[in-house]
Design a protein around this motif. Structure first.
Motif, PDB file in Angstrom:
ATOM      1  N   THR A  54       9.610   3.513  -6.630  1.00  0.00           N
ATOM      2  CA  THR A  54       9.022   4.057  -5.408  1.00  0.00           C
ATOM      3  C   THR A  54       7.577   3.594  -5.238  1.00  0.00           C
ATOM      4  N   THR A  55       7.213   3.319  -4.016  1.00  0.00           N
ATOM      5  CA  THR A  55       5.825   3.086  -3.635  1.00  0.00           C
ATOM      6  C   THR A  55       5.518   4.063  -2.507  1.00  0.00           C
ATOM      7  N   THR A  56       4.431   4.805  -2.638  1.00  0.00           N
ATOM      8  CA  THR A  56       4.078   5.829  -1.667  1.00  0.00           C
ATOM      9  C   THR A  56       2.742   5.497  -1.027  1.00  0.00           C
ATOM     10  N   LEU A  57       2.676   5.650   0.275  1.00  0.00           N
ATOM     11  CA  LEU A  57       1.424   5.457   1.008  1.00  0.00           C
ATOM     12  C   LEU A  57       0.866   6.796   1.451  1.00  0.00           C
ATOM     13  N   ARG A  58      -0.433   6.939   1.375  1.00  0.00           N
ATOM     14  CA  ARG A  58      -1.146   8.095   1.921  1.00  0.00           C
ATOM     15  C   ARG A  58      -2.392   7.576   2.618  1.00  0.00           C
ATOM     16  N   ARG A  59      -2.754   8.236   3.686  1.00  0.00           N
ATOM     17  CA  ARG A  59      -4.005   7.901   4.349  1.00  0.00           C
ATOM     18  C   ARG A  59      -5.052   8.895   3.881  1.00  0.00           C
ATOM     19  N   GLU A  60      -6.134   8.389   3.330  1.00  0.00           N
ATOM     20  CA  GLU A  60      -7.254   9.210   2.886  1.00  0.00           C
ATOM     21  C   GLU A  60      -8.481   8.727   3.628  1.00  0.00           C
ATOM     22  N   ALA A  61      -8.988   9.579   4.502  1.00  0.00           N
ATOM     23  CA  ALA A  61     -10.066   9.200   5.407  1.00  0.00           C
ATOM     24  C   ALA A  61      -9.540   8.042   6.265  1.00  0.00           C
ATOM     25  N   ALA A  63      -8.714   5.004   4.960  1.00  0.00           N
ATOM     26  CA  ALA A  63      -8.114   3.990   4.090  1.00  0.00           C
ATOM     27  C   ALA A  63      -6.707   4.408   3.665  1.00  0.00           C
ATOM     28  N   LEU A  64      -5.866   3.412   3.460  1.00  0.00           N
ATOM     29  CA  LEU A  64      -4.544   3.667   2.914  1.00  0.00           C
ATOM     30  C   LEU A  64      -4.611   3.617   1.397  1.00  0.00           C
ATOM     31  N   ARG A  65      -3.980   4.576   0.761  1.00  0.00           N
ATOM     32  CA  ARG A  65      -3.879   4.584  -0.696  1.00  0.00           C
ATOM     33  C   ARG A  65      -2.430   4.277  -1.050  1.00  0.00           C
ATOM     34  N   VAL A  66      -2.225   3.293  -1.879  1.00  0.00           N
ATOM     35  CA  VAL A  66      -0.890   2.895  -2.324  1.00  0.00           C
ATOM     36  C   VAL A  66      -0.709   3.402  -3.744  1.00  0.00           C
ATOM     37  N   GLN A  67       0.362   4.150  -3.950  1.00  0.00           N
ATOM     38  CA  GLN A  67       0.639   4.715  -5.270  1.00  0.00           C
ATOM     39  C   GLN A  67       2.014   4.261  -5.721  1.00  0.00           C
ATOM     40  N   ASP A  68       2.103   3.765  -6.941  1.00  0.00           N
ATOM     41  CA  ASP A  68       3.401   3.420  -7.515  1.00  0.00           C
ATOM     42  C   ASP A  68       4.045   4.689  -8.045  1.00  0.00           C
ATOM     43  N   GLY A  69       5.346   4.778  -7.876  1.00  0.00           N
ATOM     44  CA  GLY A  69       6.105   5.909  -8.400  1.00  0.00           C
ATOM     45  C   GLY A  69       6.189   7.063  -7.419  1.00  0.00           C
ATOM     46  N   PRO A  70       7.047   8.026  -7.735  1.00  0.00           N
ATOM     47  CA  PRO A  70       7.230   9.170  -6.843  1.00  0.00           C
ATOM     48  C   PRO A  70       6.037  10.109  -6.918  1.00  0.00           C
ATOM     49  N   LEU A  71       5.906  10.942  -5.897  1.00  0.00           N
ATOM     50  CA  LEU A  71       4.797  11.886  -5.848  1.00  0.00           C
ATOM     51  C   LEU A  71       5.063  13.155  -6.625  1.00  0.00           C
ATOM     52  N   ILE A  72       6.316  13.460  -6.897  1.00  0.00           N
ATOM     53  CA  ILE A  72       6.613  14.706  -7.576  1.00  0.00           C
ATOM     54  C   ILE A  72       6.902  14.455  -9.041  1.00  0.00           C
ATOM     55  N   ASP A  73       6.570  15.431  -9.864  1.00  0.00           N
ATOM     56  CA  ASP A  73       6.877  15.364 -11.282  1.00  0.00           C
ATOM     57  C   ASP A  73       8.033  16.315 -11.520  1.00  0.00           C
TER      58      ASP A  73
END
Length: 126
Positions: A54-61, A63-73
């Motif tokens: 999984t790759t997850t995108l979030r907008r912070e201010a 800028a886009l933040r790209v995170q590898d892996g799922p958001l939930i544990d």
């Protein structure tokens, strides 16, 4: 009414699954999808790759933040989705109760559709 069935279940490590277990899981999901199709309610289905891909995108201010892996544990991950068109929630519950994910110790989330596309045009309602 359109409902999306979100299949959540544990993702065993590949080393925990032998070829027979993988084949049986595929057979069970194929039979379930075939039953939905034969009933004329299946609109779309996807079995997803493992959540580690999984790759997850979030907008912070701004800028886009790209995170590898799922958001939930969690031990359970979203493993697949099915979109069905049935008269009401009771019918969706009936189909969801047959999902193999439940027998694998997972859960099936049933969510009514709000909008969808037909030939690239957004449409509201079920």
């Amino acid at each position: 009414m359109r409902y999306t069935l979100l299949l959540h279940y544990s993702e065993p490590a590949e080393s925990d699954l032998d070829d027979a277990a993988i084949a049986e899981g595929m057979r069970r999901m194929s039979a379930y999808a075939a039953a939905l199709h034969a009933a004329g309610v299946l609109l779309a289905a996807e079995v997803l790759q493992p959540s580690e891909l999984t790759t997850t995108l979030r907008r912070e201010a701004d800028a886009l933040r790209v995170q590898d892996g799922p958001l939930i544990d969690s031990k359970e991950q979203l493993g697949g989705t099915l979109v069905i068109d049935v008269p009401d929630l009771d019918a969706a519950l009936g189909w969801a109760s047959q999902a193999p994910a439940l027998e694998w110790g997972g859960a099936v989330e049933i969510r009514p559709g709000a909008t969808h596309t037909i030939d690239g045009v957004w449409t509201t309602g079920g």
